[in-house]
Design a protein around this motif. Structure first.
Motif, short mmCIF file in Angstrom:
data_model
loop_
_atom_site.label_atom_id
_atom_site.label_comp_id
_atom_site.label_asym_id
_atom_site.label_seq_id
_atom_site.Cartn_x
_atom_site.Cartn_y
_atom_site.Cartn_z
N ARG A 163 0.83 -1.22 0.00
CA ARG A 163 0.00 0.00 0.00
C ARG A 163 0.86 1.26 0.00
NH1 ARG A 163 -3.63 -1.31 5.17
NH2 ARG A 163 -1.51 -1.83 5.87
N GLN A 164 2.08 1.15 0.54
CA GLN A 164 2.95 2.33 0.62
C GLN A 164 3.52 2.72 -0.74
OE1 GLN A 164 2.80 4.00 3.41
NE2 GLN A 164 1.52 2.31 4.16
N THR A 165 3.32 1.88 -1.75
CA THR A 165 3.80 2.23 -3.10
C THR A 165 2.69 2.81 -3.97
OG1 THR A 165 3.33 0.04 -4.07
CG2 THR A 165 5.45 0.33 -2.98
N LEU A 166 1.47 2.91 -3.43
CA LEU A 166 0.35 3.37 -4.24
C LEU A 166 0.48 4.84 -4.66
CD1 LEU A 166 -2.65 1.58 -2.50
CD2 LEU A 166 -1.70 1.11 -4.77
N ASP A 167 1.29 5.63 -3.93
CA ASP A 167 1.53 7.00 -4.38
C ASP A 167 2.26 7.00 -5.72
OD1 ASP A 167 3.88 5.97 -3.31
OD2 ASP A 167 4.36 7.72 -2.10
N LEU A 168 3.22 6.09 -5.88
CA LEU A 168 3.92 5.95 -7.16
C LEU A 168 2.98 5.46 -8.25
CD1 LEU A 168 7.21 4.20 -5.92
CD2 LEU A 168 6.89 6.63 -6.45
N VAL A 169 2.11 4.52 -7.89
CA VAL A 169 1.16 3.97 -8.88
C VAL A 169 0.22 5.06 -9.39
CG1 VAL A 169 -0.60 2.24 -9.33
CG2 VAL A 169 1.30 1.70 -7.81
N ALA A 170 -0.30 5.86 -8.46
CA ALA A 170 -1.22 6.94 -8.87
C ALA A 170 -0.51 7.96 -9.75
CB ALA A 170 -1.80 7.62 -7.63
N LEU A 171 0.69 8.36 -9.37
CA LEU A 171 1.43 9.35 -10.13
C LEU A 171 1.71 8.87 -11.55
CD1 LEU A 171 3.03 12.00 -10.31
CD2 LEU A 171 4.93 10.87 -9.15
N GLY A 172 2.20 7.64 -11.69
CA GLY A 172 2.51 7.11 -13.02
C GLY A 172 1.27 6.84 -13.85
N LEU B 36 -4.71 9.25 -1.94
CA LEU B 36 -4.71 9.37 -0.48
C LEU B 36 -3.28 9.29 0.06
CD1 LEU B 36 -7.76 7.08 0.41
CD2 LEU B 36 -7.72 9.58 0.26
N LYS B 37 -2.46 8.45 -0.54
CA LYS B 37 -1.07 8.34 -0.12
C LYS B 37 -0.28 9.60 -0.50
CE LYS B 37 -1.33 4.32 1.76
NZ LYS B 37 -1.21 4.21 3.23
N ILE B 38 -0.59 10.18 -1.67
CA ILE B 38 0.06 11.43 -2.05
C ILE B 38 -0.30 12.53 -1.07
CG2 ILE B 38 0.11 13.24 -3.82
CD1 ILE B 38 -0.09 11.05 -5.94
N ALA B 39 -1.54 12.51 -0.59
CA ALA B 39 -1.96 13.51 0.40
C ALA B 39 -1.21 13.32 1.71
CB ALA B 39 -3.47 13.41 0.64
N GLU B 40 -0.95 12.07 2.10
CA GLU B 40 -0.21 11.81 3.34
C GLU B 40 1.23 12.31 3.23
OE1 GLU B 40 -0.40 7.66 4.15
OE2 GLU B 40 -2.57 7.65 4.51
N ALA B 41 1.79 12.25 2.01
CA ALA B 41 3.15 12.74 1.74
C ALA B 41 4.20 12.13 2.66
CB ALA B 41 3.19 14.27 1.83
N ARG B 42 4.08 10.82 2.93
CA ARG B 42 5.09 10.16 3.74
C ARG B 42 6.40 9.98 2.97
NH1 ARG B 42 1.85 5.28 6.91
NH2 ARG B 42 0.32 6.61 7.97
N ARG B 43 6.32 9.99 1.66
CA ARG B 43 7.52 9.87 0.83
C ARG B 43 8.16 11.27 0.74
NH1 ARG B 43 8.93 5.98 -2.79
NH2 ARG B 43 6.84 5.06 -2.58
N PRO B 44 9.35 11.45 1.27
CA PRO B 44 9.97 12.78 1.27
C PRO B 44 10.06 13.42 -0.12
CG PRO B 44 11.18 11.31 2.72
CD PRO B 44 10.18 10.46 1.99
N ALA C 107 1.15 18.31 2.87
CA ALA C 107 0.01 17.45 3.22
C ALA C 107 -1.26 17.83 2.47
CB ALA C 107 -0.23 17.49 4.72
N ALA C 108 -1.15 18.64 1.43
CA ALA C 108 -2.33 19.07 0.67
C ALA C 108 -2.98 17.88 -0.04
CB ALA C 108 -1.95 20.13 -0.35
#
Length: 577
Positions: free
Chosen positions: A227-236, A257-265, A279-280
């Motif tokens: 689930r922590q890689t879903l920010d990459l999946v959404a972006l690509g 939702l993961k992009i909003a959390e912005a846990r990836r520096p 965190a937007a």
């Protein structure tokens, strides 16, 4: 002005009200879902609540199990895996995701992202030979490789185990890899029905790594939280403009939702340089038009490794300067894009009788011509090929209008071209400079045969008429947000107003190029504000006092914490002389 095309009328109003009551949404939402092909309550509920529990099992994609098994064997044998990705957002995010998964399990792995100008698209033999010489044992492609028959054959000669993961249309003869996973494979090539034929390259990588993760976890007892890689999946996925339906909708909705959390520096820093708080909460459009171009700028004007390193960064202090460099590259890209667009647009205006445009500039940057081609189509609504110098040859990028199959048009010019590939709306090509005049003539003839001699008028699909009482209802507007993310396959709803009167007009923006209108609905007397982007010239001060209808999308503007209703104008038609 565009031709307004209304979608088919909604079904029986009583049935709509019953369905809306069961789902707990306004009837307008059910009408929109029906118009988009969702037939029953279960389908609508899954669409409105695209939870991760609806994700399909990886082995439902043809070739996925074999690819994961091949990588599992290589990992357990301690072999070194080279991940070869494309240089765009889809390839960079997919390669980063694959590396993170392999690294979590202690697998020796590295990423190679080709230089656009030096290596070109896809696999190339010199780099494969170099990587093999440096100790690579396994080649995993991400978002490329399906057409690289010769390069895959050479990789196998060099002793590499080859796994191809791609999503582009396969050629008649597949490369002889040890495993091939591609959701677009037809039955005759071992493919066929699967949960989502339109996965992006990063989506294919996600399911492949999820399968591999489960296999390795069964051996080691360590399981990565995918689930922590879903920010990459959404972006690509968003950047690659694939249909946002089915599995893609689930991946993107949860990835946002993961992009909003912005846990990836790296993403937190990228949001900051794009003008957002780390965190937007961002919508699909904000990702596509703000985050993705900065990632793409690395591959267009520099090295895609810069973007890859940003996404891998583990600390903010490491990510911030990388994001700053990407932002600078994107600023340079915009300037170069504007320079080329101005020259290309002027060249196009000098060809008023051409139905299919072929535009050329020797010093135009090949990393930007695709964007410029899209802008020319938007401005002139004609299919276009834009070419630039590439050594002794010309390299080109094409974009088309919906009424013209660009790939089919290039097939009619195939004997003139040194090579080409693509699909209905976008393509790439190579050409001997001596044949440029012939291509201009042949491409125009192909477009003219398909479209006729009369200039086309772009159309705008309207979902339905919507009065201001409903358009200003916060309950309705919040329910419309359930339909997000919007994009290909799930367009943002557009409505037609009833007759309006323009009370006031003002301009805003750095260049005073945008227009804000205060409009009042004649039938109800309700007033709302409507914003038309880049419309200052088309909607001059004299518009005040005129009657018109708007094609618009309603939304909630929460600027400075104060919520207000705002209409985004898509088009208009005047009702007075």
């Amino acid at each position: 002005m565009k031709r307004w095309r209304f979608r088919a009328a909604a079904p029986d109003a009583g049935d709509v009200r019953k369905t809306a009551a069961r789902l707990g949404v306004p009837p307008l939402i059910v009408r929109l879902l029906r118009q988009r092909g969702l037939a029953d309550v279960a389908e609508m509920d899954a669409f409105l609540s695209p939870n991760l529990r609806h994700l399909a099992a990886p082995d439902l994609w043809p070739g996925m199990a074999r690819a994961a098994e091949t990588l599992e064997k290589a990992a357990l044998e301690g072999k070194t895996i080279v991940i070869w990705g494309d240089y765009d957002v889809d390839g960079i995010t997919g390669s980063t995701l694959a590396l993170e998964t392999l690294s979590f399990h202690g697998v020796s792995a590295r990423v190679h992202l080709p230089d656009r100008r030096r290596e070109g698209y896809g696999l190339n033999i010199p780099e494969l030979e170099r990587l093999a010489g440096e100790g690579a044992n396994v080649l995993l492609t991400v978002d490329c490789g399906i057409s690289d028959t010769a390069a895959v054959a050479r990789a196998r000669e060099l002793g590499l185990t080859v796994v191809v993961s791609d999503h582009h249309l396969p050629p008649p003869c597949l490369p002889e890899a040890h495993a091939v996973v591609n959701p677009k494979l037809p039955p005759e090539q071992g493919g066929g029905e699967n949960p989502c034929p339109h996965l992006a390259g990063v989506g294919v990588a996600f399911y492949l790594m999820a399968d591999l993760n489960a296999r390795l976890a069964a051996r080691t007892g360590r399981r990565m939280d995918m689930r922590q890689t879903l920010d990459l999946v959404a972006l690509g996925t968003l950047a690659d403009m694939v249909p946002l339906t089915g599995q893609n909708r689930i991946l993107v909705k949860n990835g946002l939702l993961k992009i909003a959390e912005a846990r990836r520096p790296g993403l937190a820093a990228l949001k900051s340089v794009s003008g957002y708080a780390p965190a937007a909460v961002l919508g699909a459009g904000q990702v596509v038009f703000n985050l993705a171009p900065r990632i793409n700028a690395a591959g267009r004007l520099g090295s895609p490794r810069l973007a890859h390193e940003l996404l891998l960064a583990s600390e903010h202090d490491e990510a911030a300067p990388l994001a700053g460099r990407l932002d600078e590259m994107n600023t340079a890209r915009r300037a170069e894009e504007e320079r080329i667009f101005t020259a290309a647009h002027e060249q196009a205006l000098n060809c008023p009788d051409s139905v299919g445009l072929v535009l050329y500039g020797e010093d135009w940057h090949q990393g930007v011509i695709g964007i410029v081609a899209s802008r020319i189509v938007e401005a002139l609504y004609r299919p276009v090929l834009i070419l630039c110098a590439d050594g002794a040859m010309l390299k080109g990028s094409g974009r088309s209008v919906s009424e013209f199959d660009l790939h089919a048009g290039l097939c009619q010019c195939a004997d003139v071209l040194a090579g080409f590939g693509g699909h209905r709306q976008a393509a790439g090509l190579r050409l001997d400079p001596k044949r440029l005049p012939e291509l201009r003539e042949r491409f125009d003839a192909a477009a003219r045969a398909a479209l006729g001699d009369t200039p086309l008028t772009p159309s705008l699909t309207i979902d339905s008429e919507l009065g201001f009482a409903e358009a200003s209802d916060f309950t309705v507007l919040k329910a419309l947000e359930l339909l997000q993310p919007f994009g290909v396959g799930n367009p943002e709803p557009v409505f037609a107003s009833t007759p309006l009167l323009v009370r006031k007009r003002r301009v805003f923006g750095h260049g005073r190029e945008h227009v804000a209108l205060d409009v009042v609905e004649e039938s109800s007397g309700i007033s709302l504000q409507a914003k038309a982007w880049r419309a200052a010239e088309a909607l001059p001060p004299s518009i005040a006092g005129r009657r018109l209808r708007l094609a618009f999308t309603p939304g909630i503007n929460a600027y400075n914490g104060i919520a207000s209703i705002e209409l985004t104008v898509k088009d208009w038609e005047f009702l007075d002389a």
